[in-house]
Design a protein around this motif. Structure first.
Motif, PDB file in Angstrom:
ATOM      1  N   ILE A 205      -4.870  -1.479  -2.103  1.00 54.43           N
ATOM      2  CA  ILE A 205      -5.190  -2.530  -1.142  1.00 54.43           C
ATOM      3  C   ILE A 205      -5.076  -3.838  -1.895  1.00 54.43           C
ATOM      4  CG2 ILE A 205      -6.878  -3.448   0.458  1.00 54.43           C
ATOM      5  CD1 ILE A 205      -8.260  -0.776   0.448  1.00 54.43           C
TER       6      ILE A 205
ATOM      7  N   PHE B 274      -5.282  -6.961   7.266  1.00 53.64           N
ATOM      8  CA  PHE B 274      -5.449  -5.657   6.639  1.00 53.64           C
ATOM      9  C   PHE B 274      -6.008  -4.655   7.645  1.00 53.64           C
ATOM     10  CE2 PHE B 274      -8.181  -2.775   4.102  1.00 53.64           C
ATOM     11  CZ  PHE B 274      -7.129  -1.999   3.664  1.00 53.64           C
ATOM     12  N   VAL B 275      -6.957  -5.137   8.448  1.00 46.59           N
ATOM     13  CA  VAL B 275      -7.486  -4.294   9.517  1.00 46.59           C
ATOM     14  C   VAL B 275      -6.341  -3.856  10.430  1.00 46.59           C
ATOM     15  CG1 VAL B 275      -8.884  -4.346  11.591  1.00 46.59           C
ATOM     16  CG2 VAL B 275      -9.804  -5.213   9.478  1.00 46.59           C
TER      17      VAL B 275
ATOM     18  N   LEU C  61     -11.214  -1.349  15.693  1.00 47.65           N
ATOM     19  CA  LEU C  61     -10.787  -0.609  14.502  1.00 47.65           C
ATOM     20  C   LEU C  61     -11.614   0.664  14.351  1.00 47.65           C
ATOM     21  CD1 LEU C  61      -9.359  -0.666  11.581  1.00 47.65           C
ATOM     22  CD2 LEU C  61     -11.607  -1.381  10.867  1.00 47.65           C
TER      23      LEU C  61
ATOM     24  N   LEU D 280      -7.913 -10.517   5.752  1.00 51.50           N
ATOM     25  CA  LEU D 280      -8.788  -9.394   6.062  1.00 51.50           C
ATOM     26  C   LEU D 280      -8.438  -8.787   7.415  1.00 51.50           C
ATOM     27  CD1 LEU D 280     -10.989  -8.350   4.336  1.00 51.50           C
ATOM     28  CD2 LEU D 280     -12.633  -9.611   5.691  1.00 51.50           C
TER      29      LEU D 280
ATOM     30  N   PHE E 195     -13.307  -5.633  14.851  1.00 50.32           N
ATOM     31  CA  PHE E 195     -13.724  -4.524  13.994  1.00 50.32           C
ATOM     32  C   PHE E 195     -14.188  -3.325  14.817  1.00 50.32           C
ATOM     33  CE2 PHE E 195     -13.842  -7.997  10.975  1.00 50.32           C
ATOM     34  CZ  PHE E 195     -13.123  -7.432   9.961  1.00 50.32           C
TER      35      PHE E 195
ATOM     36  N   THR F 216      -8.300 -16.032   3.401  1.00 55.47           N
ATOM     37  CA  THR F 216      -9.148 -14.855   3.212  1.00 55.47           C
ATOM     38  C   THR F 216      -9.379 -14.080   4.505  1.00 55.47           C
ATOM     39  OG1 THR F 216     -10.276 -16.242   1.637  1.00 55.47           O
ATOM     40  CG2 THR F 216     -11.258 -14.126   2.082  1.00 55.47           C
ATOM     41  N   MET F 217      -9.876 -14.787   5.529  1.00 54.73           N
ATOM     42  CA  MET F 217     -10.210 -14.095   6.768  1.00 54.73           C
ATOM     43  C   MET F 217      -8.952 -13.593   7.467  1.00 54.73           C
ATOM     44  SD  MET F 217     -12.926 -13.201   8.148  1.00 54.73           S
ATOM     45  CE  MET F 217     -13.168 -12.197   9.580  1.00 54.73           C
TER      46      MET F 217
ATOM     47  N   PHE G  38      -5.873  -7.064  -2.319  1.00 52.49           N
ATOM     48  CA  PHE G  38      -6.783  -8.080  -1.791  1.00 52.49           C
ATOM     49  C   PHE G  38      -6.250  -9.493  -1.996  1.00 52.49           C
ATOM     50  CE2 PHE G  38     -10.035  -4.811  -1.626  1.00 52.49           C
ATOM     51  CZ  PHE G  38     -10.636  -5.149  -0.438  1.00 52.49           C
TER      52      PHE G  38
ATOM     53  N   TYR H  42       0.833  -1.196   0.000  1.00 56.36           N
ATOM     54  CA  TYR H  42       0.000   0.000   0.000  1.00 56.36           C
ATOM     55  C   TYR H  42       0.867   1.245   0.000  1.00 56.36           C
ATOM     56  CZ  TYR H  42      -3.539   3.395   1.008  1.00 56.36           C
ATOM     57  OH  TYR H  42      -4.370   4.479   0.925  1.00 56.36           O
TER      58      TYR H  42
ATOM     59  N   VAL I 132      -4.371  -1.072   8.815  1.00 55.92           N
ATOM     60  CA  VAL I 132      -5.058   0.214   8.870  1.00 55.92           C
ATOM     61  C   VAL I 132      -5.051   0.762  10.291  1.00 55.92           C
ATOM     62  CG1 VAL I 132      -7.253   1.376   8.520  1.00 55.92           C
ATOM     63  CG2 VAL I 132      -6.498  -0.326   6.908  1.00 55.92           C
TER      64      VAL I 132
ATOM     65  N   GLY J 224      -1.924   2.409  11.043  1.00 53.77           N
ATOM     66  CA  GLY J 224      -1.593   3.500  10.127  1.00 53.77           C
ATOM     67  C   GLY J 224      -1.027   2.900   8.864  1.00 53.77           C
ATOM     68  N   ILE J 225      -1.852   2.846   7.811  1.00 52.56           N
ATOM     69  CA  ILE J 225      -1.412   2.063   6.651  1.00 52.56           C
ATOM     70  C   ILE J 225      -0.280   2.769   5.917  1.00 52.56           C
ATOM     71  CG2 ILE J 225      -3.139   2.935   5.039  1.00 52.56           C
ATOM     72  CD1 ILE J 225      -3.346  -0.107   4.180  1.00 52.56           C
TER      73      ILE J 225
END
Lengths: 377, 308
Positions: free
Chosen positions: B42, B243-244, B288, B240, B285, B236-237, B44, B36, B247, B250-251
């Motif tokens: 992003i 990725f959280v 986040l 995800l 989440f 996948t999870m 994926f 990023y 972020v 601080g991405i």
């Protein structure tokens, strides 16, 4: 500059065209009784109608407001569960006992509307904090809200575990209330069509209004928009809520045409074409900022998925072709990459398909042809 | 055992599990954040790189043991790193670079989603992998290192935390001290200016992809050492949540990804331990969302005002 006369003409032409199509469909529906029609065509029609509403409603946020939301299916889940639970309540309270009674139609409409309204209320709660952020941060926070909504629904005692006819949390079946079989789907196909048309009309009116022009100006330049007196956060949250409302309605339609509900259908990604990422894909492929583009791409995506899944298997293609298409999502991904590479702005870009303009175009062509023919004589 | 001692040991157990989870998340989050930072995308497909790494391990370990059964099993990770780096670079060259030249941010994002779908389903289409899950061989000994006051710390957990920490320290040194690392930071700050000072931007991007995907392979080793079932969607999870984590920290900021990963791991472990395991994802989440509302650029991010 569009004057009042052409605008009126546009409404008139579109209404007449839609009425004719609807009448044609109703006649078809009453007379056409082949198994293909009720087993394949009608269920597809239901799926296409909620996919269209979903894609178009996300386009309001993504294409017209210019904000990326990755949690659209969360609102759909709220709509679906609300509609299903409410209709279940209606049936248990004895408001309708027979799904063929006229009062059932009223309870469908009430359930759908309630689903939409609850989704809109959650949209306010989510939108106010989330829309302070921009770009990728907004994307991830909406994704988070979508996940939380599904997770909370799974943990609600009356929705996940036992509410919908005592199914498990993962696949809670509801045998009563909404949940149509193929006969009922055929009988109430007009409900799906009319609701889709109404939703689309409401969205078209929205983007052509003062509100719509304001959000397009926010997309193009937020600072300039706020300098010219547009209340940016109000308009942002307003659009988000409006879009959530339609996602809720689409969820209600989804609840009608499926006999089971599970939050896995509304996840961020899953193996099917119904999930938050794929709605984004539909909007981008159709063209960000084109509602007709979203409709077109929802239909195309569905057909592509359907053809890859069923038709290739059934057709007498050679074996190696069939093996190639054994993995529909693989072909899907490749098609998607190709479309994005050659049409990065989507199929329609920001243009809208318009019946009036098409008629004018055809008239112009015919007129030219007539002039040419007249000249050559 | 007295109640307060039990409370303490529960707490420490959660802490250890949280650190283990956190090291895995941190390594995956590093891959997200590096990509990023350098191309504002992003990625994926990054979660699926973990899956690629996992299956490479799955197939390499028996092959390696057939050659010489004295070798430590985890050595297979070298092959996995190479394969993952190759896949990452190929994805960048074949899909991301052409789209980046032509399209907008949004089309690049869609390409990333499509690549993720493609990798998952390609793996399913390979007969040796297929749609069903497989059981991985145990990679580290499951003997306890110490068993004290009801706290158990096994080799897998200890090694996961140690590998995670050393990789992170190594990466930090690489980015701060070497010429290549400085080039990477320069490109992520300003592409045009780094061209002017003679940095080969495209090569730097490729190296970033290679390193990020290689880290995914290491994360795969750590993850599948703990959870031995592997499926085509098992990345996948994890991806995800990582990725959280990126972020959250601080991405685009490398220490941010490490911090974010640890925070997410700890939140998940403590929620599972003290509240409810089925609500763990919701709490991840929720944290986040709270952090982003208070500090929109992430924990370590700087808020940059918009110039008019």
């Amino acid at each position: 500059m569009m004057n009042k006369n052409t605008k009126l003409k546009g409404y008139l032409v579109n209404t007449v065209a839609l009425a004719v199509l609807l009448m044609a469909f109703l006649i078809l529906n009453a007379n056409f009784k082949t198994p293909f029609y009720s087993v394949v065509f009608i269920p597809s029609l239901w799926q296409i109608s909620y996919l269209i509403i979903l894609a178009a409603s996300l386009n309001l946020v993504l294409g017209f407001l210019g904000q990326l939301s990755l949690g659209h299916c969360g609102f759909m889940a709220i709509g679906a569960y609300t509609a299903a639970l409410l209709s279940l309540y209606f049936e248990r309270a004895g408001i309708f006992t027979d799904k063929k009674a006229p009062v059932f139609i009223v309870s469908i409409l009430v359930s759908l509307l309630a689903g939409g309204l609850l989704a809109a209320i959650v949209g306010i709660i989510v939108g106010i904090p989330a829309l302070r952020l921009k770009g990728d941060y907004l994307a991830i926070i909406t994704l988070g809200f979508g996940m939380i909504i599904c997770n909370v629904i799974n943990n609600l005692p009356f929705a996940g575990m036992e509410g919908l006819s005592k199914g498990s949390a993962a696949a809670s079946l509801y045998k009563t209330g909404l949940g149509f079989g193929n006969t009922l789907k055929t009988k109430y196909a007009w409900v799906a069509i009319v609701i889709t048309i109404l939703c689309l009309a409401a969205m078209f009116m929205f983007i052509r209004s003062r509100f719509g022009r304001a959000i397009e100006s926010i997309r193009d330049d937020e600072i300039a928009a706020s300098a010219s007196g547009i209340n940016v956060s109000l308009y942002k949250v307003g659009t988000f809520v409006y879009s959530a409302f339609f996602a809720g309605i689409a969820g209600g339609l989804f609840a009608c045409c499926n006999s089971s509900l599970s939050t896995a259908s509304f996840a961020f990604t899953n193996g099917s074409i119904l999930n938050s990422t794929f709605i984004v894909v539909m909007v981008v492929v159709g063209g960000m900022g084109s509602l007709t583009g979203s409709m077109l791409s929802a239909v195309l995506m569905f057909l592509l998925n359907y053809v890859i899944k069923n038709v290739i298997k059934a057709s007498g293609m050679p074996l190696f072709v069939q093996n190639l298409f054994k993995y529909p999502m693989l072909v899907y991904a490749i098609v998607l990459i190709i479309v994005i590479m050659f049409k990065p702005k989507g199929i329609l870009g920001t243009r809208e398909f318009s019946l009036v303009n098409t008629i004018e175009y055809i008239k112009g062509k015919l007129g030219k042809k007539a002039v040419k023919e007249g000249g050559s004589k | 055992m007295s109640g307060s001692l039990q409370t303490l040991s529960d707490f420490l157990q959660c802490l250890i599990v949280g650190l283990r989870l956190g090291s895995v998340y941190a390594l995956v989050a590093l891959g997200y954040t590096m990509v990023y930072g350098i191309i504002r995308l992003i990625n994926f497909a990054h979660g699926d790189f973990i899956m690629v790494g996992g299956y490479t391990l799955f197939f390499t370990i028996p092959a390696m043991l057939a050659v010489n059964d004295k070798l430590p099993i985890w050595l297979a990770v070298i092959v996995a790193i190479a394969v993952c780096a190759l896949v990452g670079v190929t994805v960048e060259l074949v899909a991301y670079r052409p789209v980046r030249k032509k399209g907008t941010n949004m089309t690049a994002l869609i390409t990333a989603i499509a690549m993720s779908l493609f990798l998952e389903n390609l793996a399913q289409a390979i007969p040796a992998i297929g749609p069903n899950y497989k059981i991985m061989r145990r990679m580290f000994s499951n003997k306890a290192v110490l068993n004290f006051l009801n706290i158990s710390l096994d080799w897998t957990t200890l090694l996961t935390i140690l590998i995670g920490a050393s990789v992170m320290i190594g990466l930090q040194l690489f980015v701060k001290k070497t010429k290549l690392g400085r080039a990477m930071r320069a490109v992520s700050e300003d592409k045009q200016a780094s061209v002017l000072v003679g940095i080969n931007v495209n090569r730097t991007i490729i190296i970033t992809f290679a390193i990020g995907s290689g880290l995914a392979a290491v994360a795969a080793l750590m993850y599948f050492a703990q959870y031995s079932t592997i499926m085509t969607t098992s990345g996948t999870m994890l991806g995800l949540k990582a990725f959280v984590a990126a972020v959250l920290g601080g991405i685009g900021i490398i220490p941010g990804a490490m911090l974010g990963g640890l925070v997410i791991g700890l939140v998940e472990s403590f929620t599972t331990g003290y509240i409810s395991s089925s609500l763990a994802d919701a709490f991840v989440f929720l944290i986040l969302i709270i952090v982003l509302i208070i500090k929109p650029a992430g924990i370590l991010g700087k808020n940059v005002g918009e110039k008019v």
